[in-house]
Design an enzyme around this catalytic site. Structure first.
Site, PDB file in Angstrom:
ATOM      1  N   PRO A  79      -5.546  -0.763 -10.139  1.00  0.00           N
ATOM      2  CG  PRO A  79      -6.602  -0.734  -8.060  1.00  0.00           C
ATOM      3  CD  PRO A  79      -6.856  -0.965  -9.517  1.00  0.00           C
ATOM      4  CG  ASP A  80       0.581   0.234  -7.976  1.00  0.00           C
ATOM      5  OD1 ASP A  80      -0.162   0.651  -7.056  1.00  0.00           O
ATOM      6  OD2 ASP A  80       1.590   0.846  -8.355  1.00  0.00           O
ATOM      7  CG  PHE A  81      -0.019  -5.328  -4.386  1.00  0.00           C
ATOM      8  CD1 PHE A  81      -1.377  -5.457  -4.583  1.00  0.00           C
ATOM      9  CD2 PHE A  81       0.746  -6.488  -4.204  1.00  0.00           C
ATOM     10  CE1 PHE A  81      -1.980  -6.707  -4.608  1.00  0.00           C
ATOM     11  CE2 PHE A  81       0.151  -7.737  -4.227  1.00  0.00           C
ATOM     12  CZ  PHE A  81      -1.202  -7.854  -4.431  1.00  0.00           C
ATOM     13  NE  ARG A  82       5.076  -4.122  -1.947  1.00  0.00           N
ATOM     14  CZ  ARG A  82       4.765  -5.266  -2.574  1.00  0.00           C
ATOM     15  NH1 ARG A  82       4.461  -5.259  -3.859  1.00  0.00           N
ATOM     16  NH2 ARG A  82       4.761  -6.405  -1.915  1.00  0.00           N
TER      17      ARG A  82
ATOM     18  CG  HIS B 186       3.299 -13.549  -8.695  1.00  0.00           C
ATOM     19  ND1 HIS B 186       3.514 -12.284  -8.192  1.00  0.00           N
ATOM     20  CD2 HIS B 186       4.465 -14.215  -8.486  1.00  0.00           C
ATOM     21  CE1 HIS B 186       4.747 -12.198  -7.720  1.00  0.00           C
ATOM     22  NE2 HIS B 186       5.345 -13.347  -7.892  1.00  0.00           N
TER      23      HIS B 186
ATOM     24  CG  ASP C  70      -3.547  -7.704 -15.624  1.00  0.00           C
ATOM     25  OD1 ASP C  70      -2.953  -8.409 -16.470  1.00  0.00           O
ATOM     26  OD2 ASP C  70      -3.118  -6.588 -15.272  1.00  0.00           O
TER      27      ASP C  70
ATOM     28  CG  ASN D  41       0.910  -7.399 -13.920  1.00  0.00           C
ATOM     29  OD1 ASN D  41       1.301  -7.172 -12.775  1.00  0.00           O
ATOM     30  ND2 ASN D  41       1.092  -6.570 -14.918  1.00  0.00           N
TER      31      ASN D  41
END
Ligand code: CNA
Length: 286
Positions: free
Chosen positions: A28-31, A121, A104, A102
């Site tokens: 899932p993403d954040f927003r 990040h 991941d 990302n």
């Protein structure tokens, strides 16, 4: 854009990516409303969803992040067609840099090489003490997460909680981010995919392209984060709405790159007819 890709006008492409390109992998993403991580944190009783990824909060209550991290085994996810499209640009010597928010590591699973990748990040590869920054053992960190126990720094007198090498709110970005600015300044096309462009300083990157450089946003929703500045500089900015996997399959098909694309795709993504998303045709406009 399609013409420019086909006839080799673009040779130094910078691709900015965010959580949206990994959503079809199951992360899932954040927003995104409803499905995003921020919409599903009720059980942690946070004042703001961002607290979960904020360094001051982590130092105070590391158990909350550890509990959250237990739910995610990011090793189990596969790269998406969008990751493999970036890999195709790399193989065709058209990619200057993929600068991603990302963490991941799906870029590695698509064989995007480190020379062409900036993980702005951070990533889930190493672990550090959040207090004194001592490097700690990543596998031990993972074991602690699994066991629901806080891994503490072993430096004399420290005892700070250990966190993965991902950039939390309140922490500096890695040096590689600032180095990647050169690629942004020199790029001849900027593709922005799967990001709300809501996090600074990453969302400032489109401001640093040369005058007139085309910027294409491939995303489910538009973001106006850069538009005023782009128009001032005369940059052409195109928004292509829809799922990025659908849009990149349309781009691949319009460029006549299907055969090469099939070769880099793993079995599970092969042989899928391109599905033009609602706005994918817009990618062809220029
Ligand atoms: P975000 O703020 O959650 O925005 C994601 C954007 O992608 C939104 O605009 C969505 O509409 C859009 N989107 C979602 N699915 C798709 C899709 N299939 N196709 C096209 N667009 C889609 O995430 P950002 O990346 O903008 O924010 C930066 C944060 C998110 C960074 O600090 C990341 O570390 C953090 N994050 C990373 C991951 C990951 O590594 N996979 C997952 C979740 C959050």
């Amino acid at each position: 854009m399609i013409q420019g890709l086909k006839n080799g006008t673009y040779k130094k492409i910078v691709v900015l990516t965010g959580a949206g390109i990994s959503v079809s992998a199951g992360i899932p993403d954040f927003r995104s409303p409803g499905s995003g991580i921020y919409a599903n944190l009720q059980k942690y009783n946070l004042k703001r969803p961002e607290d979960l990824f904020t360094i001051s909060y982590f130092l105070e209550k590391p158990e909350v992040f550890y509990e959250f991290a237990k739910e995610f085994d990011l090793d189990s996810f596969d790269a998406t067609p969008t990751h493999f499209f970036i890999r195709l640009l790399q193989d065709k010597s058209l990619l200057s840099m993929n600068i991603t928010q990302n963490i991941d590591n799906l870029e590695a699973k698509a064989s995007i090489q480190d020379d062409f990748l900036c993980q702005a990040h951070g990533s889930l590869r190493n672990a550090f003490c959040a207090k004194c920054k001592k490097e700690m053992d990543f596998l031990t960190f993972k074991e602690h997460v699994k066991a629901g126990a806080i891994y503490r720094c072993n430096a004399a007198g420290c005892g700070g909680p250990v966190k993965p090498e991902i950039v939390f709110f309140g922490e500096s970005l890695p040096k590689s981010f600032f180095k990647s600015m050169k690629a942004v300044e020199e790029c001849d096309l900027m593709l922005v995919m799967g990001t709300a462009l809501a996090v600074s300083p990453f969302n400032q990157l489109p401001f640093f392209t040369s005058q007139g450089v085309h910027q294409i946003l491939i995303n489910r929703e538009n973001t106006n984060a850069t538009s005023a500045h782009d128009f001032e500089k005369g940059n052409y900015r195109l928004f292509v709405p829809g799922n990025c996997d659908d849009t990149i399959r349309k781009i691949v098909s319009d460029c006549g790159w299907e055969e090469e694309f099939e070769k880099v795709l793993p079995e599970k993504h092969r042989g899928k007819a391109q599905k033009a998303g609602a706005g994918a045709a817009a990618a062809k406009e220029d």
